[in-house]
Design a protein around this motif. Sequence first.
Motif, PDB file in Angstrom:
ATOM      1  N   VAL A  69      50.088  42.752  51.753  1.00 43.04           N
ATOM      2  CA  VAL A  69      50.512  42.063  50.536  1.00 43.04           C
ATOM      3  C   VAL A  69      49.536  42.344  49.404  1.00 43.04           C
ATOM      4  CG1 VAL A  69      50.955  39.808  49.482  1.00 43.04           C
ATOM      5  CG2 VAL A  69      51.642  40.233  51.847  1.00 43.04           C
ATOM      6  N   ALA A  70      48.258  42.191  49.701  1.00 39.09           N
ATOM      7  CA  ALA A  70      47.216  42.383  48.696  1.00 39.09           C
ATOM      8  C   ALA A  70      45.893  42.605  49.403  1.00 39.09           C
ATOM      9  CB  ALA A  70      47.125  41.164  47.782  1.00 39.09           C
ATOM     10  N   LYS A  71      44.905  43.054  48.628  1.00 42.96           N
ATOM     11  CA  LYS A  71      43.540  43.173  49.128  1.00 42.96           C
ATOM     12  C   LYS A  71      42.642  42.405  48.177  1.00 42.96           C
ATOM     13  CE  LYS A  71      39.807  46.229  50.324  1.00 42.96           C
ATOM     14  NZ  LYS A  71      39.259  47.559  50.344  1.00 42.96           N
ATOM     15  N   LEU A  72      41.984  41.365  48.689  1.00 40.07           N
ATOM     16  CA  LEU A  72      41.033  40.603  47.893  1.00 40.07           C
ATOM     17  C   LEU A  72      39.787  41.441  47.664  1.00 40.07           C
ATOM     18  CD1 LEU A  72      42.711  38.081  48.025  1.00 40.07           C
ATOM     19  CD2 LEU A  72      40.761  36.872  49.000  1.00 40.07           C
ATOM     20  N   THR A  73      39.329  41.488  46.415  1.00 39.79           N
ATOM     21  CA  THR A  73      38.115  42.230  46.099  1.00 39.79           C
ATOM     22  C   THR A  73      36.972  41.311  45.678  1.00 39.79           C
ATOM     23  OG1 THR A  73      38.920  42.616  43.853  1.00 39.79           O
ATOM     24  CG2 THR A  73      39.344  44.346  45.477  1.00 39.79           C
ATOM     25  N   ASP A  74      37.319  40.093  45.237  1.00 41.69           N
ATOM     26  CA  ASP A  74      36.294  39.122  44.857  1.00 41.69           C
ATOM     27  C   ASP A  74      36.935  37.744  44.796  1.00 41.69           C
ATOM     28  OD1 ASP A  74      33.781  38.164  44.142  1.00 41.69           O
ATOM     29  OD2 ASP A  74      33.986  38.698  42.034  1.00 41.69           O
ATOM     30  N   PHE A  75      36.116  36.709  44.921  1.00 44.90           N
ATOM     31  CA  PHE A  75      36.583  35.339  44.769  1.00 44.90           C
ATOM     32  C   PHE A  75      35.396  34.430  44.479  1.00 44.90           C
ATOM     33  CE2 PHE A  75      35.085  35.132  49.050  1.00 44.90           C
ATOM     34  CZ  PHE A  75      34.691  33.816  49.232  1.00 44.90           C
ATOM     35  N   HIS A 131      37.295  21.767  41.325  1.00 43.45           N
ATOM     36  CA  HIS A 131      38.704  22.108  41.558  1.00 43.45           C
ATOM     37  C   HIS A 131      39.062  23.441  40.905  1.00 43.45           C
ATOM     38  CE1 HIS A 131      39.750  18.051  43.062  1.00 43.45           C
ATOM     39  NE2 HIS A 131      38.692  17.746  42.342  1.00 43.45           N
ATOM     40  N   LYS A 132      38.227  24.448  41.154  1.00 43.64           N
ATOM     41  CA  LYS A 132      38.446  25.769  40.565  1.00 43.64           C
ATOM     42  C   LYS A 132      38.402  26.858  41.634  1.00 43.64           C
ATOM     43  CE  LYS A 132      36.706  24.706  36.001  1.00 43.64           C
ATOM     44  NZ  LYS A 132      35.941  25.183  34.866  1.00 43.64           N
ATOM     45  N   LEU A 133      39.282  27.834  41.467  1.00 48.52           N
ATOM     46  CA  LEU A 133      39.316  29.001  42.339  1.00 48.52           C
ATOM     47  C   LEU A 133      39.585  30.225  41.479  1.00 48.52           C
ATOM     48  CD1 LEU A 133      39.531  30.423  45.156  1.00 48.52           C
ATOM     49  CD2 LEU A 133      41.976  29.909  45.054  1.00 48.52           C
ATOM     50  N   TYR A 134      38.770  31.253  41.668  1.00 49.36           N
ATOM     51  CA  TYR A 134      38.963  32.538  40.998  1.00 49.36           C
ATOM     52  C   TYR A 134      39.177  33.575  42.096  1.00 49.36           C
ATOM     53  CZ  TYR A 134      37.747  37.048  39.012  1.00 49.36           C
ATOM     54  OH  TYR A 134      37.757  38.374  38.650  1.00 49.36           O
ATOM     55  N   VAL A 135      40.205  34.391  41.929  1.00 47.38           N
ATOM     56  CA  VAL A 135      40.504  35.441  42.907  1.00 47.38           C
ATOM     57  C   VAL A 135      40.763  36.745  42.158  1.00 47.38           C
ATOM     58  CG1 VAL A 135      42.131  36.219  44.676  1.00 47.38           C
ATOM     59  CG2 VAL A 135      41.538  33.805  44.526  1.00 47.38           C
ATOM     60  N   GLU A 174      50.017  48.638  43.886  1.00 48.73           N
ATOM     61  CA  GLU A 174      49.405  48.707  42.558  1.00 48.73           C
ATOM     62  C   GLU A 174      48.010  49.290  42.670  1.00 48.73           C
ATOM     63  OE1 GLU A 174      49.624  45.551  39.798  1.00 48.73           O
ATOM     64  OE2 GLU A 174      51.563  44.833  40.513  1.00 48.73           O
ATOM     65  N   GLN A 175      47.471  49.717  41.534  1.00 52.25           N
ATOM     66  CA  GLN A 175      46.140  50.303  41.543  1.00 52.25           C
ATOM     67  C   GLN A 175      45.143  49.503  40.707  1.00 52.25           C
ATOM     68  OE1 GLN A 175      46.703  54.409  40.518  1.00 52.25           O
ATOM     69  NE2 GLN A 175      47.990  54.755  42.298  1.00 52.25           N
ATOM     70  N   GLU A 176      45.649  48.685  39.774  1.00 52.31           N
ATOM     71  CA  GLU A 176      44.768  47.868  38.947  1.00 52.31           C
ATOM     72  C   GLU A 176      44.561  46.503  39.580  1.00 52.31           C
ATOM     73  OE1 GLU A 176      45.559  47.645  34.761  1.00 52.31           O
ATOM     74  OE2 GLU A 176      46.575  49.582  34.816  1.00 52.31           O
ATOM     75  N   LYS A 177      43.386  45.947  39.363  1.00 49.51           N
ATOM     76  CA  LYS A 177      43.077  44.626  39.901  1.00 49.51           C
ATOM     77  C   LYS A 177      43.810  43.544  39.117  1.00 49.51           C
ATOM     78  CE  LYS A 177      38.596  46.005  41.605  1.00 49.51           C
ATOM     79  NZ  LYS A 177      37.157  45.914  41.478  1.00 49.51           N
ATOM     80  N   VAL A 178      44.202  42.519  39.834  1.00 50.43           N
ATOM     81  CA  VAL A 178      44.830  41.337  39.255  1.00 50.43           C
ATOM     82  C   VAL A 178      43.832  40.198  39.409  1.00 50.43           C
ATOM     83  CG1 VAL A 178      46.730  39.684  39.475  1.00 50.43           C
ATOM     84  CG2 VAL A 178      47.146  42.114  39.882  1.00 50.43           C
ATOM     85  N   GLU A 179      43.658  39.427  38.351  1.00 49.49           N
ATOM     86  CA  GLU A 179      42.776  38.269  38.420  1.00 49.49           C
ATOM     87  C   GLU A 179      43.622  37.005  38.313  1.00 49.49           C
ATOM     88  OE1 GLU A 179      38.581  39.499  36.619  1.00 49.49           O
ATOM     89  OE2 GLU A 179      40.221  39.621  35.155  1.00 49.49           O
ATOM     90  N   LEU A 180      43.233  35.999  39.083  1.00 45.84           N
ATOM     91  CA  LEU A 180      43.947  34.731  39.107  1.00 45.84           C
ATOM     92  C   LEU A 180      42.928  33.601  39.035  1.00 45.84           C
ATOM     93  CD1 LEU A 180      46.529  32.994  39.659  1.00 45.84           C
ATOM     94  CD2 LEU A 180      46.048  33.312  42.085  1.00 45.84           C
TER      95      LEU A 180
END
Length: 126
Positions: A31-37, A44-48, A55-61
Amino acid sequence: MSFKSTLAKFAVKQTPKKMMLWLANKKIKGVAKLTDFHFNPAEHKLYVQMILSGEQEKVELWIEDFTLVVHEKSYKLVIHQAQSTRPWLDKFLRNFALNRELKIPEQYADLIHGLLNSDFSEPEED
């Protein structure tokens, strides 16, 4: 705080980030590959940061406000504020995830409870 929740918080704090990424990537393989978090339960914060399959570009959430609710013995997550670097993902979050009770799978309930024990509301009485 119970021994179990103390142990869960200690384990997460002491586990190296590379190990956490490896474990998470085993669960989301295909589904995806986590590169950082970065996870801050007190605020109550989460950064992924991830690369979605195909896809080839990173997605930030960024999930910047969430609540964990207990209904009898089931746990539900309510995300109040989130954003990403993809407009389609923002729209998906707005339409299907924000301010809705998302059930936490039973096998992860104890871990979630241990990590966020102090943030739980009391069980609702029917």
